[in-house]
Design a protein around this motif. Structure first.
Motif, PDB file in Angstrom:
ATOM      1  N   GLY A 209       0.795  -1.221   0.000  1.00 15.21           N
ATOM      2  CA  GLY A 209       0.000   0.000   0.000  1.00 15.21           C
ATOM      3  C   GLY A 209       0.829   1.274   0.000  1.00 15.21           C
ATOM      4  N   GLY A 210       1.937   1.262  -0.740  1.00 14.44           N
ATOM      5  CA  GLY A 210       2.790   2.444  -0.806  1.00 14.44           C
ATOM      6  C   GLY A 210       3.810   2.546   0.302  1.00 14.44           C
ATOM      7  N   ARG A 211       3.849   1.559   1.203  1.00 22.75           N
ATOM      8  CA  ARG A 211       4.852   1.521   2.275  1.00 22.75           C
ATOM      9  C   ARG A 211       5.839   0.397   2.012  1.00 22.75           C
ATOM     10  NH1 ARG A 211       3.056   0.174   7.664  1.00 22.75           N
ATOM     11  NH2 ARG A 211       1.854  -1.438   6.599  1.00 22.75           N
ATOM     12  N   PHE A 212       7.038   0.508   2.612  1.00 23.18           N
ATOM     13  CA  PHE A 212       7.989  -0.593   2.641  1.00 23.18           C
ATOM     14  C   PHE A 212       7.944  -1.199   4.042  1.00 23.18           C
ATOM     15  CE2 PHE A 212      11.312   0.282  -0.915  1.00 23.18           C
ATOM     16  CZ  PHE A 212      10.299   0.225  -1.860  1.00 23.18           C
ATOM     17  N   GLU A 235      13.063   6.235   2.480  1.00 27.49           N
ATOM     18  CA  GLU A 235      12.792   7.470   3.204  1.00 27.49           C
ATOM     19  C   GLU A 235      13.205   8.686   2.394  1.00 27.49           C
ATOM     20  OE1 GLU A 235      14.899   6.378   6.678  1.00 27.49           O
ATOM     21  OE2 GLU A 235      13.293   5.028   7.372  1.00 27.49           O
ATOM     22  N   GLN A 236      14.299   8.575   1.630  1.00 23.29           N
ATOM     23  CA  GLN A 236      14.690   9.671   0.747  1.00 23.29           C
ATOM     24  C   GLN A 236      13.663   9.898  -0.358  1.00 23.29           C
ATOM     25  OE1 GLN A 236      18.677   9.131  -0.774  1.00 23.29           O
ATOM     26  NE2 GLN A 236      19.607   9.145   1.258  1.00 23.29           N
ATOM     27  N   GLU A 237      12.956   8.824  -0.739  1.00 21.59           N
ATOM     28  CA  GLU A 237      11.941   8.908  -1.784  1.00 21.59           C
ATOM     29  C   GLU A 237      10.568   9.278  -1.226  1.00 21.59           C
ATOM     30  OE1 GLU A 237      12.402   8.283  -5.248  1.00 21.59           O
ATOM     31  OE2 GLU A 237      14.497   8.533  -4.629  1.00 21.59           O
ATOM     32  N   GLY A 238      10.473   9.500   0.078  1.00 22.44           N
ATOM     33  CA  GLY A 238       9.192   9.829   0.688  1.00 22.44           C
ATOM     34  C   GLY A 238       8.297   8.632   0.914  1.00 22.44           C
ATOM     35  N   ILE A 239       8.869   7.425   0.928  1.00 20.90           N
ATOM     36  CA  ILE A 239       8.106   6.196   1.146  1.00 20.90           C
ATOM     37  C   ILE A 239       8.167   5.834   2.623  1.00 20.90           C
ATOM     38  CG2 ILE A 239       7.925   3.745   0.569  1.00 20.90           C
ATOM     39  CD1 ILE A 239       9.349   4.408  -2.087  1.00 20.90           C
ATOM     40  N   ASP A 280       7.800  -5.447  -9.207  1.00 18.87           N
ATOM     41  CA  ASP A 280       7.943  -4.028  -9.553  1.00 18.87           C
ATOM     42  C   ASP A 280       9.383  -3.829 -10.012  1.00 18.87           C
ATOM     43  OD1 ASP A 280       8.129  -1.280  -9.701  1.00 18.87           O
ATOM     44  OD2 ASP A 280       6.924  -0.914  -7.908  1.00 18.87           O
ATOM     45  N   LEU A 281       9.621  -4.078 -11.301  1.00 18.20           N
ATOM     46  CA  LEU A 281      10.989  -4.032 -11.812  1.00 18.20           C
ATOM     47  C   LEU A 281      11.521  -2.606 -11.876  1.00 18.20           C
ATOM     48  CD1 LEU A 281      10.851  -6.754 -14.619  1.00 18.20           C
ATOM     49  CD2 LEU A 281      11.681  -6.952 -12.263  1.00 18.20           C
ATOM     50  N   GLY A 282      10.632  -1.627 -12.082  1.00 13.10           N
ATOM     51  CA  GLY A 282      11.076  -0.234 -12.068  1.00 13.10           C
ATOM     52  C   GLY A 282      11.605   0.161 -10.700  1.00 13.10           C
ATOM     53  N   MET A 283      10.876  -0.191  -9.642  1.00 14.42           N
ATOM     54  CA  MET A 283      11.335   0.105  -8.287  1.00 14.42           C
ATOM     55  C   MET A 283      12.592  -0.687  -7.972  1.00 14.42           C
ATOM     56  SD  MET A 283      10.993   1.811  -5.525  1.00 14.42           S
ATOM     57  CE  MET A 283       9.322   2.487  -5.525  1.00 14.42           C
ATOM     58  N   THR A 284      12.652  -1.935  -8.442  1.00 23.82           N
ATOM     59  CA  THR A 284      13.846  -2.752  -8.211  1.00 23.82           C
ATOM     60  C   THR A 284      15.088  -2.073  -8.779  1.00 23.82           C
ATOM     61  OG1 THR A 284      12.527  -4.786  -8.312  1.00 23.82           O
ATOM     62  CG2 THR A 284      14.912  -5.000  -8.618  1.00 23.82           C
TER      63      THR A 284
END
Length: 296
Positions: A209-212, A235-239, A280-284
């Motif tokens: 849900g948008g969190r790690f 955290e740098q990405e605001g997640i 999520d290969l883009g996030m990876t």
């Protein structure tokens, strides 16, 4: 310069006598020659601890975090306290001695030494890393395996040394072989009371849900240095990030999953117990770009 480097520490801990009072803090050795006595307790009983440190362009990453965990693991085994200054010097020296490569690793090992001598054994070995491109870009399959302990074992039974990075990896390697027998690449350990723990050599990170989210580190698992840096990236990405108790239902409901560790970095999970899940290969790619460009 060479493609593998080995430094053997003369006095791994200031709490014990040096092996040679007149020698330097560490000596260079040929990696493929015999260096460890056959009665060293690290060999005969797995009585020791280790760390594996990613090295990028000759620079050890997350060095202080690895050294801190090295010291915590040694304390859990009542080993003599590592002389972290000596270890740091040896790590930096072996990394500098490698042939220039993009990705390598340095492994630190501290054992109780030969029984009865009262002197620990210590060494640092460095070598180029194997190519991890496939795991990072195509993903891995995992199976879940019962670890045989409740999630609170670290609190109830500290003598089992859960949460320490010890040389006693026979169970981890047996679990890895079982995963391969089941057609997977790795395994995720599950507690007997149903909580997700860690991989055989890696930590779990979930996108929810948008969190790690990662399993709490007070449940008998290693506090991952790579996982901590993944959270620093988030955290740098605001997640938002969180350490939580994770169930199998949570695992199945996650938006994306990764196993993260030194050397492999972030490997997306494409299958859990034979069931395909989204990657999520883009996030990876963004996570791995961050991990491979760390300056500390």
């Amino acid at each position: 310069m060479t493609d593998t480097v080995l430094a053997v520490l003369n006095q791994p801990s200031r709490a014990a006598e040096p092996h040679d009072p007149g020698a330097d803090s560490f000596t260079w050795a040929k990696p493929l020659e015999e260096h460890i006595q056959v009665m060293d307790l690290g060999l005969t009983r797995g009585d020791g601890v280790f760390e594996t440190i990613t090295v990028i362009d000759g620079r050890p990453q997350a060095l202080e975090a690895h050294l801190a965990r090295f010291g915590r693991s040694a304390a859990k085994l009542d080993l003599p306290e590592p002389d972290l200054d000596a270890w740091r010097q040896a790590i930096e020296a072996v990394c500098a001695g490698l042939d220039p490569v993009r990705e390598a690793y340095a492994k630190t090992v501290l054992t109780r030494g030969v029984e009865g001598l009262g002197r620990p054994t210590g060494w640092v070995y460095a070598a180029p890393s194997a190519d991890q491109t496939r795991d990072r870009t195509e993903g891995i399959g995992v199976v879940t395996l019962d670890r045989g302990y409740r999630h609170d074992v670290e609190r109830t039974s500290p003598w089992l040394l859960q949460g320490a990075k010890t040389l006693s990896y026979a169970i981890n390697m047996a679990a890895l072989r079982e995963a391969v027998r089941r057609g997977a690449d790795d395994a995720l350990f599950i507690s007997t009371d149903g909580y997700v723990l860690e991989g055989t050599r890696a930590n779990l990170v979930m996108s929810v849900g948008g969190r790690f989210v990662t399993p709490r580190t007070d449940i008998g698992i290693l506090d991952g240095t790579t996982q901590a840096d993944v959270f620093r990236f988030a955290e740098q990405e605001g997640i938002e990030t969180a350490y939580e108790l994770v169930t199998l239902d949570d695992l199945r409901a996650a938006d994306a999953l990764w196993l993260v560790s030194s050397i492999r970095q972030a490997a997306p999970i494409h299958t859990v117990n034979g069931v395909r899940i989204e990657m999520d290969l883009g996030m990876t790619e963004r996570i791995n770009d961050f991990l491979l460009s760390r300056q500390d």
